[in-house]
Motif scaffolding. Structure first.
Motif, mmCIF file in Angstrom:
data_model
loop_
_atom_site.group_PDB
_atom_site.id
_atom_site.type_symbol
_atom_site.label_atom_id
_atom_site.label_comp_id
_atom_site.label_asym_id
_atom_site.label_seq_id
_atom_site.Cartn_x
_atom_site.Cartn_y
_atom_site.Cartn_z
ATOM 1 N N ASP A 15 0.804 -1.235 0.000
ATOM 2 C CA ASP A 15 0.000 0.000 0.000
ATOM 3 C C ASP A 15 0.829 1.273 0.000
ATOM 4 O O ASP A 15 0.295 2.377 -0.076
ATOM 5 C CB ASP A 15 -0.968 0.014 1.188
ATOM 6 C CG ASP A 15 -0.232 0.002 2.527
ATOM 7 O OD1 ASP A 15 0.990 -0.289 2.548
ATOM 8 O OD2 ASP A 15 -0.866 0.286 3.562
ATOM 9 N N VAL A 16 2.156 1.140 0.083
ATOM 10 C CA VAL A 16 3.007 2.325 0.162
ATOM 11 C C VAL A 16 2.962 3.148 -1.133
ATOM 12 O O VAL A 16 2.803 4.362 -1.097
ATOM 13 C CB VAL A 16 4.465 1.922 0.503
ATOM 14 C CG1 VAL A 16 5.434 3.059 0.246
ATOM 15 C CG2 VAL A 16 4.530 1.499 1.964
ATOM 16 N N GLN A 17 3.064 2.482 -2.278
ATOM 17 C CA GLN A 17 3.075 3.218 -3.545
ATOM 18 C C GLN A 17 1.787 4.016 -3.777
ATOM 19 O O GLN A 17 1.852 5.222 -4.009
ATOM 20 C CB GLN A 17 3.360 2.261 -4.714
ATOM 21 C CG GLN A 17 3.451 3.005 -6.042
ATOM 22 C CD GLN A 17 4.085 2.170 -7.154
ATOM 23 O OE1 GLN A 17 4.649 1.104 -6.912
ATOM 24 N NE2 GLN A 17 4.000 2.662 -8.369
ATOM 25 N N PRO A 18 0.588 3.394 -3.688
ATOM 26 C CA PRO A 18 -0.622 4.199 -3.896
ATOM 27 C C PRO A 18 -0.774 5.328 -2.871
ATOM 28 O O PRO A 18 -1.280 6.400 -3.188
ATOM 29 C CB PRO A 18 -1.767 3.184 -3.776
ATOM 30 C CG PRO A 18 -1.168 1.911 -3.305
ATOM 31 C CD PRO A 18 0.299 1.962 -3.566
ATOM 32 N N LEU A 19 -0.312 5.091 -1.652
ATOM 33 C CA LEU A 19 -0.395 6.120 -0.615
ATOM 34 C C LEU A 19 0.455 7.333 -0.973
ATOM 35 O O LEU A 19 -0.002 8.473 -0.918
ATOM 36 C CB LEU A 19 0.073 5.521 0.721
ATOM 37 C CG LEU A 19 -0.075 6.387 1.968
ATOM 38 C CD1 LEU A 19 -1.537 6.714 2.235
ATOM 39 C CD2 LEU A 19 0.517 5.664 3.178
ATOM 40 N N PHE A 20 1.700 7.102 -1.375
ATOM 41 C CA PHE A 20 2.578 8.199 -1.792
ATOM 42 C C PHE A 20 2.021 8.908 -3.021
ATOM 43 O O PHE A 20 2.050 10.135 -3.102
ATOM 44 C CB PHE A 20 3.993 7.686 -2.093
ATOM 45 C CG PHE A 20 4.903 7.700 -0.894
ATOM 46 C CD1 PHE A 20 5.783 8.746 -0.680
ATOM 47 C CD2 PHE A 20 4.876 6.661 0.029
ATOM 48 C CE1 PHE A 20 6.625 8.772 0.423
ATOM 49 C CE2 PHE A 20 5.708 6.672 1.143
ATOM 50 C CZ PHE A 20 6.581 7.729 1.344
#
Length: 129
Positions: A15-20
């Motif tokens: 979930d890190v990429q969509p969050l950033f």
């Protein structure tokens, strides 16, 4: 203002990429920040090997399977001692031991999870050339 900053984010959580991408939507769209994502320390080293002078900042989680963020930090500091990018480590809240270890290995800054994106943006503005 930030001018064209290349940032490598290293984290094994999906979930890190969509969050950033959501939190930095405006900066990405304007071209101020360009993110590259790696989901392991090994992959991060590959990116840095392919594009050695591009990244101005590496944002890495400490706790990852395989190569840890601390090992990645040690590798980068040994491989590019003359031109190290700025490296911020992401630690679990209150993990004092990792914090101290990362400092001794040459980390420039720290963030704790859950990430405070307002604080991160302020730090990126300070870093901007």
């Amino acid at each position: 203002t930030i001018h064209r900053m290349n940032i490598l984010v290293v984290d094994d959580e999906a979930d890190v990429q969509p969050l950033f991408e959501q939190r930095f939507r405006r900066e990405i769209r304007s071209g101020a920040i360009n993110f590259t994502f790696a989901n392991s320390g090994e992959q991060a080293l590959q990116v840095l090997g392919d594009r050695p002078t591009e990244m101005v900042l590496i944002l890495s989680d400490i706790n990852m399977p395989g190569m840890s963020g601390l090992e990645l930090l040690r590798h980068i500091r040994e491989q590019q001692p003359d031109r190290p990018p700025s490296i911020m480590m992401i630690t679990a809240y209150g993990d004092e031991h990792s914090h101290q270890q990362a400092l001794s290995l040459g980390a420039d800054d720290f963030l704790t999870k859950p990430l405070d994106f307002a604080a991160l943006k302020a730090r990126l503005t300070d870093l901007a050339p």
